[in-house]
Write an enzyme that holds these catalytic residues in place. Structure first.
Site, mmCIF file in Angstrom:
data_model
loop_
_atom_site.group_PDB
_atom_site.id
_atom_site.type_symbol
_atom_site.label_atom_id
_atom_site.label_comp_id
_atom_site.label_asym_id
_atom_site.label_seq_id
_atom_site.Cartn_x
_atom_site.Cartn_y
_atom_site.Cartn_z
ATOM 1 N N GLU A 144 72.332 30.024 67.832
ATOM 2 C CA GLU A 144 72.223 31.269 68.589
ATOM 3 C C GLU A 144 70.810 31.424 69.145
ATOM 4 O OE1 GLU A 144 74.625 33.399 69.624
ATOM 5 O OE2 GLU A 144 72.827 33.805 70.768
ATOM 6 N N LYS A 203 67.620 23.932 68.146
ATOM 7 C CA LYS A 203 67.360 25.339 67.809
ATOM 8 C C LYS A 203 65.998 25.477 67.125
ATOM 9 C CE LYS A 203 67.670 29.636 66.780
ATOM 10 N NZ LYS A 203 67.433 30.671 67.750
ATOM 11 N N CYS A 259 63.040 34.750 62.223
ATOM 12 C CA CYS A 259 63.336 33.361 62.595
ATOM 13 C C CYS A 259 62.130 32.443 62.803
ATOM 14 C CB CYS A 259 64.205 33.343 63.844
ATOM 15 S SG CYS A 259 65.843 34.020 63.546
HETATM 16 N N1 LIG Z 1 68.571 37.586 63.721
HETATM 17 C C1 LIG Z 1 68.446 36.848 64.803
HETATM 18 O O1 LIG Z 1 67.936 37.277 65.820
HETATM 19 C C2 LIG Z 1 68.924 35.421 64.820
HETATM 20 C C3 LIG Z 1 68.859 34.702 66.026
HETATM 21 C C4 LIG Z 1 69.296 33.383 66.027
HETATM 22 C C5 LIG Z 1 69.754 32.803 64.871
HETATM 23 N N2 LIG Z 1 69.784 33.533 63.708
HETATM 24 C C6 LIG Z 1 70.273 32.865 62.504
HETATM 25 O O2 LIG Z 1 71.486 33.484 62.098
HETATM 26 C C7 LIG Z 1 71.589 33.466 60.671
HETATM 27 C C8 LIG Z 1 71.844 34.876 60.174
HETATM 28 O O3 LIG Z 1 70.746 35.687 60.539
HETATM 29 P P1 LIG Z 1 70.784 37.273 60.400
HETATM 30 O O4 LIG Z 1 69.510 37.784 60.962
HETATM 31 O O5 LIG Z 1 72.068 37.789 60.928
HETATM 32 O O6 LIG Z 1 70.797 37.398 58.798
HETATM 33 P P2 LIG Z 1 71.205 38.637 57.904
HETATM 34 O O7 LIG Z 1 70.592 38.396 56.570
HETATM 35 O O8 LIG Z 1 70.893 39.919 58.628
HETATM 36 O O9 LIG Z 1 72.800 38.565 57.787
HETATM 37 C C9 LIG Z 1 73.467 37.607 57.057
HETATM 38 C C10 LIG Z 1 74.708 38.237 56.434
HETATM 39 O O10 LIG Z 1 75.484 37.225 55.778
HETATM 40 C C11 LIG Z 1 76.112 37.833 54.657
HETATM 41 N N3 LIG Z 1 76.559 36.797 53.717
HETATM 42 C C12 LIG Z 1 75.816 36.013 52.897
HETATM 43 N N4 LIG Z 1 76.581 35.165 52.214
HETATM 44 C C13 LIG Z 1 77.855 35.418 52.576
HETATM 45 C C14 LIG Z 1 79.114 34.842 52.218
HETATM 46 N N5 LIG Z 1 79.187 33.840 51.328
HETATM 47 N N6 LIG Z 1 80.240 35.321 52.791
HETATM 48 C C15 LIG Z 1 80.154 36.337 53.692
HETATM 49 N N7 LIG Z 1 79.006 36.903 54.084
HETATM 50 C C16 LIG Z 1 77.857 36.457 53.537
HETATM 51 C C17 LIG Z 1 75.056 38.744 54.097
HETATM 52 O O11 LIG Z 1 75.632 39.729 53.258
HETATM 53 C C18 LIG Z 1 74.431 39.305 55.378
HETATM 54 O O12 LIG Z 1 75.011 40.520 55.754
HETATM 55 C C19 LIG Z 1 70.306 32.829 60.162
HETATM 56 O O13 LIG Z 1 70.526 31.460 59.942
HETATM 57 C C20 LIG Z 1 69.348 33.021 61.321
HETATM 58 O O14 LIG Z 1 68.338 32.053 61.334
HETATM 59 C C21 LIG Z 1 69.404 34.832 63.670
#
Ligand SMILES: NC(=O)c1ccc[n+]([C@@H]2O[C@H](COP(=O)([O-])OP(=O)(O)OC[C@H]3O[C@@H](n4cnc5c(N)ncnc54)[C@H](O)[C@@H]3O)[C@@H](O)[C@H]2O)c1
Length: 446
Positions: A144, A203, A259
């Site tokens: 993403e 990424k 990130c």
């Molecule tokens: N936040 C951003 O802007 C962004 C942008 C690009 C990529 N990413 C990537 O996306 C991923 C998620 O980032 P985020 O910011 O959304 O993280 P986050 O911590 O806000 O959300 C992750 C969610 O996953 C849930 N979770 C964990 N284990 C689980 C399971 N076994 N089953 C179901 N749900 C589960 C958690 O409860 C949490 O709500 C990361 O790898 C991050 O690097 C994030």
């Protein structure tokens, strides 16, 4: 997922999470209570929720019913064991893979949406193939690239979508299936297909390059302050060069967000684990420079305030790591606060979107002092103007637009004199601030 639901009405999208509180907030009838603040998001959720967009904690049911599963769980930096402080912690990813293997009764496409170290798809495939029940899984990498604060716009007008998968007929079919979702609103030539490893690595590299630009201009900001050059003029001058380009050249108190640091540390760890010491050192410097910028800002505040901030009231405008988000992960404000609290400053924090609970949680997480001490020295306010009564200084730490519209003459009148403003975002007009009478410091300018 909300954008996919909105753009593809015939596709049923179910977002599942083990965090019940979060799912309850996603289902809250008051759209202002969604767990993430992002311009345009609540309208998109409102348009699709209950029609083809659902939020649920029933993970197994959703796995069973779906054809395509996006794993989007958190992949934080490891805080224990081998690779502590650098490698990505993949325990949530592995749990998801094991759960999918346990529940799935028919073929699935499993998409890595989380940011993952290169070659993670292999581990996922191995778990799925060895614990599944003869079901065929195609693993795709679909990182993403959205930026928080502009997420909806970035998704609707993505520069590109990257899809990595195996170069077999089944892999190609899976890539085309995922591509067809994005083709609902994006031209096909912006959807790039690669092998899985290129996609995973791209990424990390994209975030490393972006963060590197910020650290590069921040390093120059320190030099500008010593030489009477103005960092904005330097940015503009170099940005006009089409080979360099003008974006991501704004000097600030340092990058934050969940990130950049995590992904670079991950890249450094991978390079080091392959014995590429010089490569690892090169990218690690981006983080070192970012830490320096935050430390430099805090130290400059202390020096300017006559070498002591003990008992002095300092107001923070902004806590989020950037404007238009309530995300505070790795926000520079946390580290500036921590440094000032070590010197016994009394802090009053105002941020239009960040809750008091989050601010205290951010500080307590650092473990520098007790939660009681944090609450004694730092308070949170919802009134940015009243906050400055008898304050010695204001630090602007997030570039929220509303800070530009404040009556800064009124703010000046309310503060103790000399009244200091430390602008870590280069948000305010220096001439105006000087004319009002402030001792105004704008990062990157002497
Ligand atoms: N936040 C951003 O802007 C962004 C942008 C690009 C990529 N990413 C990537 O996306 C991923 C998620 O980032 P985020 O910011 O959304 O993280 P986050 O911590 O806000 O959300 C992750 C969610 O996953 C849930 N979770 C964990 N284990 C689980 C399971 N076994 N089953 C179901 N749900 C589960 C958690 O409860 C949490 O709500 C990361 O790898 C991050 O690097 C994030």
């Amino acid at each position: 997922m909300s954008v996919i639901a909105k753009q593809c009405p015939e596709i049923k999208v179910t977002v599942v999470d083990i965090n019940e509180e979060r799912i309850a907030s996603w289902n809250d009838s008051n759209l202002d209570n969604l767990p993430i603040y992002e311009p345009g998001l609540k309208e998109i959720v409102e348009a699709s929720r209950g029609k083809n967009l659902f939020f649920s904690t029933d993970v197994d049911k959703a796995i069973d019913e779906s054809d395509v599963i996006f794993i989007s769980v958190n992949t934080p930096t490891k805080t224990y064991g081998k690779g502590k402080g650098q490698a990505a912690d993949l325990k949530h990813i592995e749990l998801c893979a094991r759960n999918i293997a346990k529940v799935a009764k028919d073929d699935k496409i499993v998409v890595e949406k989380s940011t993952l170290p290169v070659r993670t798809a292999q581990a996922i495939k191995s778990i799925l193939d060895n614990t599944g029940k003869g079901v065929n899984f195609e693993i795709l990498s679909n990182p993403e690239f959205l930026a928080e604060g502009t997420a909806i716009e970035d998704l609707l007008n993505a520069d590109r979508v990257l899809i990595g998968g195996e170069e077999t007929p089944a892999g190609k079919e899976a890539k085309d299936a995922l591509s067809s979702i994005y083709e609902h609103w994006l031209p096909k030539d912006r959807i790039l297909q690669t092998n899985v490893w290129s996609s995973e690595l791209s990424k990390l590299v994209a975030n490393a390059f972006l963060a590197q630009r910020v650290s590069s201009i921040n390093s120059i900001s320190a030099l500008c302050e010593k030489t009477d050059a103005n960092v904005d003029e330097v940015s503009r001058a170099i940005g006009f060069d089409s080979r360099i380009g003008s974006k991501f050249l704004n000097s600030s108190v340092g990058f934050g967000g969940s990130c950049f640091q995590k992904d670079i540390l991950n890249l450094v760890y991978i390079a080091r684990s392959f014995g590429l010491q010089e490569v690892a050192d090169y990218w690690e410097q981006v983080i070192i420079m970012n830490d320096y910028q935050k430390r430099r800002f805090a130290e400059n505040m202390i020096t300017s305030l006559y070498n002591t901030v003990s008992g002095k009231k300092i107001v923070f405008y902004g806590w989020a790591f950037k404007k238009d988000t309530n995300d505070t992960r790795e926000s520079a404000a946390i580290y500036i606060a921590d440094a000032l609290l070590e010197e016994k400053a009394e802090l009053l924090i105002y941020d239009p979107k960040v809750s008091e609970k989050t601010i205290y949680a951010d500080l307590d997480y650092l473990n520098t002092r007790t939660p009681e001490e944090n609450r004694r020295l730092l308070r949170v306010t919802k009134n940015p103007i009243e906050a400055v009564d008898d304050a010695h200084a204001i630090a602007v730490l997030t570039e929220w637009d509303e800070f530009k519209t404040y009556d800064w003459s009124l703010i000046y009148d309310k503060m103790l004199k000399p009244a200091f403003v430390f602008d870590g975002r280069r948000l305010l007009d220096k001439e105006e601030m000087d004319t009002i009478g402030f001792k105004y410091y704008k990062i990157g300018q002497s």
